[in-house]
Design a protein around this motif. Structure first.
Motif, short mmCIF file in Angstrom:
data_model
loop_
_atom_site.label_atom_id
_atom_site.label_comp_id
_atom_site.label_asym_id
_atom_site.label_seq_id
_atom_site.Cartn_x
_atom_site.Cartn_y
_atom_site.Cartn_z
N TYR A 66 0.93 -1.21 -0.06
CA TYR A 66 -0.06 0.03 0.11
C TYR A 66 0.88 1.28 0.09
O TYR A 66 1.84 1.48 0.69
CB TYR A 66 -0.86 0.00 1.16
N GLN A 67 0.50 2.17 -0.85
CA GLN A 67 1.36 3.41 -0.96
C GLN A 67 0.08 4.48 -0.82
O GLN A 67 -0.92 4.68 -1.54
CB GLN A 67 1.90 3.60 -2.32
N GLU A 68 0.39 5.35 0.22
CA GLU A 68 -0.67 6.34 0.54
C GLU A 68 -0.49 7.50 -0.78
O GLU A 68 0.70 8.03 -1.05
CB GLU A 68 -0.10 7.24 1.80
N PRO A 69 -1.84 7.87 -1.02
CA PRO A 69 -1.82 8.96 -2.09
C PRO A 69 -1.02 10.34 -2.01
O PRO A 69 -1.03 10.40 -0.67
CB PRO A 69 -3.23 9.15 -2.47
N ALA A 70 -0.37 10.90 -2.74
CA ALA A 70 0.35 11.98 -2.42
C ALA A 70 -0.54 13.26 -2.13
O ALA A 70 -1.80 13.29 -2.67
CB ALA A 70 1.31 12.15 -3.98
N ALA A 71 -0.23 14.16 -1.35
CA ALA A 71 -0.98 14.93 -0.89
C ALA A 71 -0.99 16.21 -2.11
O ALA A 71 0.03 16.31 -2.77
CB ALA A 71 -0.50 15.69 0.23
N LYS A 72 -2.16 16.64 -2.20
CA LYS A 72 -2.30 17.73 -3.22
C LYS A 72 -1.59 18.94 -2.82
O LYS A 72 -1.64 19.42 -1.44
CB LYS A 72 -3.73 18.23 -3.74
N GLY A 73 -0.69 19.81 -3.72
CA GLY A 73 -0.12 20.84 -3.25
C GLY A 73 -0.89 22.00 -2.83
O GLY A 73 -1.11 22.33 -1.69
N ASP A 74 -1.21 22.98 -3.99
CA ASP A 74 -1.86 24.29 -3.55
C ASP A 74 -3.58 23.68 -3.43
O ASP A 74 -4.04 24.50 -4.56
CB ASP A 74 -1.41 25.36 -4.33
N ASN A 75 -4.04 23.27 -2.60
CA ASN A 75 -5.46 22.84 -2.60
C ASN A 75 -6.16 24.15 -1.84
O ASN A 75 -5.97 24.20 -0.57
CB ASN A 75 -5.63 21.56 -2.01
N VAL A 76 -6.86 24.75 -2.60
CA VAL A 76 -7.64 26.27 -1.97
C VAL A 76 -8.82 25.46 -1.34
O VAL A 76 -9.47 24.83 -1.83
CB VAL A 76 -8.02 26.94 -2.99
N GLU A 77 -9.12 25.72 -0.19
CA GLU A 77 -10.31 25.06 0.55
C GLU A 77 -11.48 26.42 0.41
O GLU A 77 -11.35 27.25 1.26
CB GLU A 77 -10.14 24.97 2.01
N PHE A 78 -12.23 26.43 -0.65
CA PHE A 78 -13.23 27.15 -0.71
C PHE A 78 -14.12 27.26 0.38
O PHE A 78 -14.84 28.19 0.86
CB PHE A 78 -13.99 26.87 -2.09
N GLN A 79 -14.65 26.05 0.86
CA GLN A 79 -15.52 25.76 1.85
C GLN A 79 -15.13 26.50 3.32
O GLN A 79 -15.94 27.09 3.94
CB GLN A 79 -15.83 24.25 2.11
N SER A 80 -13.84 26.48 3.50
CA SER A 80 -13.26 27.09 4.40
C SER A 80 -13.33 28.47 4.47
O SER A 80 -13.73 29.10 5.48
CB SER A 80 -12.10 26.46 4.86
N THR A 81 -13.03 29.18 3.49
CA THR A 81 -13.31 30.22 2.85
C THR A 81 -14.50 30.92 3.26
O THR A 81 -14.81 32.07 3.91
CB THR A 81 -12.87 30.61 1.66
N ILE A 82 -15.29 30.18 2.81
CA ILE A 82 -16.92 30.74 3.06
C ILE A 82 -17.50 30.60 4.34
O ILE A 82 -17.94 31.48 4.69
CB ILE A 82 -17.80 29.57 1.93
N SER A 83 -17.05 29.46 4.89
CA SER A 83 -17.24 29.55 6.34
C SER A 83 -16.84 30.61 7.13
O SER A 83 -17.46 30.91 8.53
CB SER A 83 -16.99 28.01 6.95
N SER A 84 -15.58 31.29 7.01
CA SER A 84 -15.11 32.34 7.66
C SER A 84 -15.57 33.65 7.23
O SER A 84 -15.68 34.56 8.05
CB SER A 84 -13.66 32.25 7.76
#
Length: 116
Positions: A18-36
């Motif tokens: 098993y190999q853990e999937p690579a993390a996405k680099g510049d992932n913009v969290e729009f839901q977090s932005t909207i919630s703030s």
């Protein structure tokens, strides 16, 4: 005894670790932005619907946080939930504490008529 020990069909050379999937680099969290930002919009506009939407979005954002999001975000999810609840209280504040009625002769009222 032979019936307990069946032939093992697994082949060790075909095992893929098993190999853990690579993390996405510049992932913009729009839901977090909207919630703030929605709580601030609800406070400025005094709109109850925007206040309720901010509560729902912030709870969804808090429950959907991943471990990587927790590490990279500057504010915790429960802070956004608290801000949205406060914004909802501010929108309902005039219901419980009505603003004072305008008094006669107040500096913001219409000027008195001039005598003829």
């Amino acid at each position: 005894m032979e019936s307990n020990k069946e032939k093992d069909m697994r082949q060790p050379d075909l095992i893929i670790p098993y190999q853990e999937p690579a993390a996405k680099g510049d992932n913009v969290e729009f839901q977090s932005t909207i919630s703030s930002t929605l709580p601030m919009a609800a406070i400025f506009m005094r709109n109850k619907y925007v206040g309720w939407a901010s509560v729902v979005f912030s709870i969804q954002s808090w429950l959907g946080e991943s471990e990587e999001t927790k590490k990279s975000s500057s504010t915790p999810g429960y802070f956004n939930v608290g801000m949205s609840v406060v914004s909802l209280l501010v929108t309902y504040l005039p219901l419980f504490l009505p603003p004072p009625a305008a008094r006669a002769g107040s500096p913001t009222g219409a000027p008195a008529p001039l005598p003829a």
